[in-house]
Scaffold this active site. Structure first.
Site, PDB file in Angstrom:
ATOM      1  N   HIS A  12     -11.522  -0.659   6.478  1.00 55.36           N
ATOM      2  CA  HIS A  12     -10.075  -0.783   6.365  1.00 55.36           C
ATOM      3  C   HIS A  12      -9.330  -0.060   7.494  1.00 55.36           C
ATOM      4  O   HIS A  12      -8.687  -0.693   8.305  1.00 55.36           O
ATOM      5  CB  HIS A  12      -9.670  -0.227   4.996  1.00 55.36           C
ATOM      6  CG  HIS A  12      -8.220  -0.347   4.680  1.00 55.36           C
ATOM      7  ND1 HIS A  12      -7.739  -0.435   3.411  1.00 55.36           N
ATOM      8  CD2 HIS A  12      -7.128  -0.379   5.479  1.00 55.36           C
ATOM      9  CE1 HIS A  12      -6.411  -0.531   3.426  1.00 55.36           C
ATOM     10  NE2 HIS A  12      -6.021  -0.497   4.676  1.00 55.36           N
TER      11      HIS A  12
ATOM     12  N   GLU B  13       0.807  -1.222   0.000  1.00 50.70           N
ATOM     13  CA  GLU B  13       0.000   0.000   0.000  1.00 50.70           C
ATOM     14  C   GLU B  13       0.842   1.274   0.000  1.00 50.70           C
ATOM     15  O   GLU B  13       0.361   2.336   0.411  1.00 50.70           O
ATOM     16  CB  GLU B  13      -0.941  -0.007   1.212  1.00 50.70           C
ATOM     17  CG  GLU B  13      -1.954  -1.137   1.142  1.00 50.70           C
ATOM     18  CD  GLU B  13      -3.080  -0.909   2.113  1.00 50.70           C
ATOM     19  OE1 GLU B  13      -4.225  -0.762   1.638  1.00 50.70           O
ATOM     20  OE2 GLU B  13      -2.825  -0.872   3.336  1.00 50.70           O
TER      21      GLU B  13
END
Lengths: 254, 254, 254, 254
Positions: D184, D94
């Site tokens: 998330h 990420e």
């Protein structure tokens, strides 16, 4: 199962050699991690299929609090949950949870049974349903059944202390990853010790966050992962990464 | 009780010898465990019937925070809660909780009094009722009465600082295992130090989980253990197993 | 107050000698206790009237997180909150909370200002009212006012960084023991450092339990201490007993 | 962005020298602080623009739990999130969160991405809105957008593992300080490592308190900071003061 039983009797007649050091070390470490993160307290247990004979044997500690388990306390069991070693010691009365799941689920390598507090409400509050709040808990997306021991055993002391009760639990688990046990706790499975531990820690974690989300929504809606999101996010590097940290923490502080 | 009082006066005239080392050790350890797990803070106490004369004496620390108690701080009391040793020291003002329960409950060997935070709401929220969430708390299945000190003493400083207030508390407890005290805390009993400590830790634990379950059910139903499940599950190996862990933890970290 | 100001100017012209060791030690210990129990984090402060001239001076740490305060960081202030020592160091911008309360409350010897998390909801949820749940918090029975800084200062940065804002806070506190500050935190007072610290720790504790009780009652009633119970229970040996434990804990672990 | 990309390709062809010691030390310390205060667990990361070339490079640890990061694990990335060092190691999938935010926000010097538990409910409970409870969280007053990854990527594994997903996140963040990510976690930015860490810790803290305030108000109103109060209170000495404590704590306990 009849075949399994026959086989295990044969095995029992041989002197079992020691389990592999890596399995012993991982299983002891798993006990310590589960204790450190409050998945288990004085109660609860974790098992793994024995590398030497994974179809017919599993390894689990004798009757001890998980935080006190050492390598020398690891017992070898057959799939009927008879101890093949440490036969002079007291054993976990609920070892049938493990054996019966291994019988029904050839894909399962490791099983955790616990009373993790945040999971209890989801097994007792009518209508509550544990669902994946984030991508760390995609493994909950396939659904989380609830085991009602009254269906299998009537009014009991709540313990899965026989093969039939264990079998009923395994059947309730079905092909899922986690089964909640009403008025008792939960059982989760994995394809490795690491995955079973990960699911135990994060299922508990999910429960805490989900309770907060429902409270914040005050009866309104909470957006869970969709089935597709859950399925996609349950793969990846999460398990080894978490395990590497936990191993590091346990080593650093004993 | 009159007989008890007469007897204890006789006892007082003799020089008391030291309590058994095992009782002293267990009582000191119990103080440390209760403190470590936040059952008590600077306040609260635990007592045990004195092995040397269980009908007429009990042992409890002098006026000290439980976390600071050592063997030399353990006082011998008669059942009217008069100190027979350490008479130059300040004593717990609420020692009557202990003496009066021992008078009414010959089966009780040990008593814990605490202000464990999660139990307070169950003694103050109208209509709330502490009930067994899991098999670890089967001992709650017989019912948990609430002591209203106003009934016995009107408007007080909330402390059970006289024999009549202690007797009223003992009568509210009746044949149960735990009594909640409105605006104050709770008192629990056991057939051993280990059992009283276990009940204190797990009653508190149950309270946390039960509050979460009610919140999750948002006014709906929660499924508790049935009376039969509670009765069956309150026996077994739980107490010694938990105690073995706690003893291990206290020894490991002082 | 005019007289106080005049006097403090005289004092400032003299070289201040060191505060008493006992006050320095207690004030440093109080900082550590407040930090350990999460009453303060990097922010918050505690002061005490200076024994050498209690009408005109108070002692408080310079601009530092409480957990880092040592005896050499303790500054002497006059009642207008001018530093008389450590004038080359940065000072707490909210020291006016302390000076202005001392001016209006001759009975107050020590003042704590904090952002203790559980107290924040009681200052911001409309209609919420902090009330005594148990006899440990009898000091809340006299009522807990809420300071709205908008009334005194309009739209500010929320800090009590001037004498007029401090005076308005002191006036809101009135003759009470605790004042909540909307969108900010709380301030509590005592007749000693020990009592101010005790009230800070237990006010926070009460807030946690009261929130749980309201949730458990699901909109129903909670039974608080009556005014008479609160008044009676706010006396006694609680403060020295708690302090003895906290001092013991801080010494044991640094 | 095209220019950035061209430039970074040039940079990549040169041998990168080591980042400044102060940046390495602060970044490692930031990892440890975020871990200690449960902003991150085995997952999450923090980056900073590289002092040597702040327009075109940033620094962040390789794929590791934050609690295990040391100076030798800090990788130099270009703004397309290509590693310029440690190219033989696994990288955070990420990392695009960081690079894409730096591209859109020249004022941002540091970025934190985390799964801090108390922030999750605010991204998933319909209608919930994270708002500033106290002056420590004035930085929330400008508004906290929620990133719905389905809008940018449809049904995914929830990870921001491509530049387009990162860009969509950066655009949702806009000119704000914090963006919640549905199902998330969250991402927060600052003008320094210290400010980004501060915002992560206190945003989490605010979430806890705000959930309690809503529960206490039982569906009623909560008074947040006004826009003006939030704007005024987001300045000042808070960041360096908190950082000085955290640095002290990390040094004291490793």
């Amino acid at each position: 199962m009849a075949a399994n039983t026959a086989r295990s009797k044969t095995v029992r007649s041989k002197t079992p050699t020691r389990p592999s050091k890596i399995q012993l070390d991982d299983l002891v470490l798993a006990n310590k991690i589960l204790f450190r993160f409050n998945v288990v307290d004085a109660f609860g247990h974790i098992s793994v299929r024995d590398d030497r004979d994974p179809k017919n044997r599993y390894l689990m500690a004798r009757h001890l609090p998980p935080g006190m388990v050492t390598a020398k306390d690891i017992v070898t069991f057959d799939m009927d949950s008879n101890p093949l070693t440490h036969t002079d010691k007291a054993q976990m009365s609920e070892r049938f949870i493990h054996g019966e799941i291994y019988k029904l689920r050839p894909d399962v390598i490791s099983v955790v049974h616990c009373h993790a507090r945040p999971l209890i409400p989801f097994g007792t509050a009518k209508g509550a349903k544990l669902r994946p709040m984030t991508h760390m808990c995609g493994f909950l997306g396939c659904g989380v059944p609830i085991y009602e021991i009254r269906d299998a055993g009537g009014m009991t002391d709540m313990l899965v202390r026989t093969a039939p009760l264990g079998k009923a639990l395994a059947e309730t688990l079905g092909d899922k990853t986690v089964v909640l046990m009403r008025g008792h706790g939960a059982t989760m499975v994995g394809e490795s010790i690491q995955e079973a531990v990960f699911r135990a820690v994060y299922a508990m974690d999910n429960a805490v966050v989900q309770m907060q989300a429902h409270a914040l929504a005050i009866g309104g809606e909470v957006e869970f992962l969709s089935d597709e999101e859950a399925a996609k996010s349950s793969r990846g590097r999460n398990v080894p990464r978490a395990w590497s940290l936990w191993k590091h923490q346990m080593t650093a502080r004993g």
